[in-house]
Design a protein around this motif. Structure first.
Motif, PDB file in Angstrom:
ATOM      1  N   ASN A 150     -45.634  38.757   0.415  1.00  0.00           N
ATOM      2  CA  ASN A 150     -45.080  39.452   1.660  1.00  0.00           C
ATOM      3  C   ASN A 150     -43.563  38.884   1.772  1.00  0.00           C
ATOM      4  OD1 ASN A 150     -47.499  40.510   3.047  1.00  0.00           O
ATOM      5  ND2 ASN A 150     -48.175  38.314   2.265  1.00  0.00           N
ATOM      6  N   PRO A 151     -42.775  39.311   0.886  1.00  0.00           N
ATOM      7  CA  PRO A 151     -41.256  38.842   0.773  1.00  0.00           C
ATOM      8  C   PRO A 151     -40.643  38.618   2.203  1.00  0.00           C
ATOM      9  CG  PRO A 151     -41.552  40.571  -0.965  1.00  0.00           C
ATOM     10  CD  PRO A 151     -42.787  40.525   0.069  1.00  0.00           C
ATOM     11  N   GLY A 152     -40.896  39.326   3.132  1.00  0.00           N
ATOM     12  CA  GLY A 152     -40.434  39.485   4.412  1.00  0.00           C
ATOM     13  C   GLY A 152     -41.247  38.606   5.670  1.00  0.00           C
ATOM     14  N   GLY A 153     -42.255  38.009   5.019  1.00  0.00           N
ATOM     15  CA  GLY A 153     -43.262  37.569   6.119  1.00  0.00           C
ATOM     16  C   GLY A 153     -43.034  36.466   6.872  1.00  0.00           C
ATOM     17  N   LEU A 154     -41.728  35.844   6.808  1.00  0.00           N
ATOM     18  CA  LEU A 154     -41.213  34.829   7.584  1.00  0.00           C
ATOM     19  C   LEU A 154     -40.275  35.323   8.486  1.00  0.00           C
ATOM     20  CD1 LEU A 154     -41.281  31.778   5.036  1.00  0.00           C
ATOM     21  CD2 LEU A 154     -43.121  32.471   6.819  1.00  0.00           C
TER      22      LEU A 154
END
Length: 293
Positions: A150-154
């Motif tokens: 989830n590369p955009g998970g933060l």
């Protein structure tokens, strides 16, 4: 995004970028929750918890598998412990996600991933936790598997996130070969930091800290003895403790990396190039900080 050469971190760098004054009691210096561990690695969270306290955090809670919680409470008596449901393999069970989210609501920094041993299970657990978290997060070690998936998970944390990894873990998150990361760790750390809106601290023989806007810092290492089990747990705990006591995430990464390296250098001088233990690092940190004041 900045592409300037990394700044070399020296004592003068840190004196010009001082940590917040240690005013007030334990409530004023922040609360850290360390979530991790397994039947195979029960001591990892203890290393991180002690490091957070040595860095100046006011309170630390260790959340780990139920079967290890009581022993860890005795090992780090200054911490609070919370037993989490575990599965048959001795890993934190997926059904503990809601409990972890609840714990996050009472802390200033949430450290996730320390001592987790199965990247797929770690990613699944954190996928059930992180979208519901609204506090600063330090994602450590195999907790990085969540960002791989989830590369955009933060991104919902608005920059209040820090990834603490070794070069192998950074390569997995970056989708690169290990040799490529070894050849240019800063470029890959910058790419991950920008894509995932987090500070990246990559520790190997040398340490690199990179902010989402591309600024970078280099901590000279050349300390083979730091390449031991538990060393990264200590470094992540230092970062969490510094952040909880009021440092900015980039500052916590740079200071944490430098303190970790300097503690290793002192042990190298006292014990030898190899043979000192990760659990010996944290006790040296307060005096190193005081010398910089």
């Amino acid at each position: 995004m900045s592409t300037a050469e990394p700044a070399q971190v020296t004592p003068e760098t840190l004196r010009a970028w001082p940590l917040p004054e240690p005013d007030g009691g334990k409530e004023a210096r922040g609360r850290v929750v360390v979530v991790g561990g397994s039947k195979q690695t029960p001591g990892s969270v203890a290393l991180a918890a002690e490091a957070a306290l040595r860095a100046g955090a006011g309170k630390v809670t260790v959340a780990t598998i139920e079967s290890a919680a009581t022993q860890l409470g005795l090992l780090v008596p200054e911490s609070r412990v919370c037993g989490l449901p575990e599965n048959g393999a001795g890993l934190i069970a997926l059904r503990s996600a809601d409990q972890i989210v609840e714990l996050s609501r009472e802390c200033d920094v949430l450290q996730l991933g320390t001592g987790m041993v199965d990247p797929k299970r770690a990613s699944r657990l954190l996928a059930a936790v992180l979208p519901h978290v609204d506090v600063p997060v330090v994602l450590d070690a195999l907790g990085s598997a969540y960002l791989t998936a989830n590369p955009g998970g933060l991104s919902h944390l608005g920059g209040r996130a820090l990834l603490s990894v070794n070069p192998v873990e950074l390569a997995r998150v970056a989708g690169a070969e290990e040799a490529e990361v070894a050849a240019d760790p800063v470029e890959h750390a910058r790419a991950v930091a920008e894509k995932s809106s987090c500070v990246v601290l990559c520790g190997g023989e040398h340490k690199w800290a990179v902010s989402p806007d591309g600024r970078a810092w280099h901590v000279h290492g050349d300390l083979p003895g730091l390449g031991i089990a538990g060393s990264g747990d200590v470094q992540a705990g230092l970062v969490s403790g510094l952040w909880a006591r009021g440092a900015q995430p980039e500052q916590a990464a740079v200071w944490g990396a430098w303190l970790h390296a300097r503690a290793g250098a002192r042990l190298q001088a006292e014990v030898g190039t190899l043979g000192y233990l990760a659990r010996e690092l944290s006790a040296l940190v307060p005096s190193i900080v005081s010398e910089l004041a």
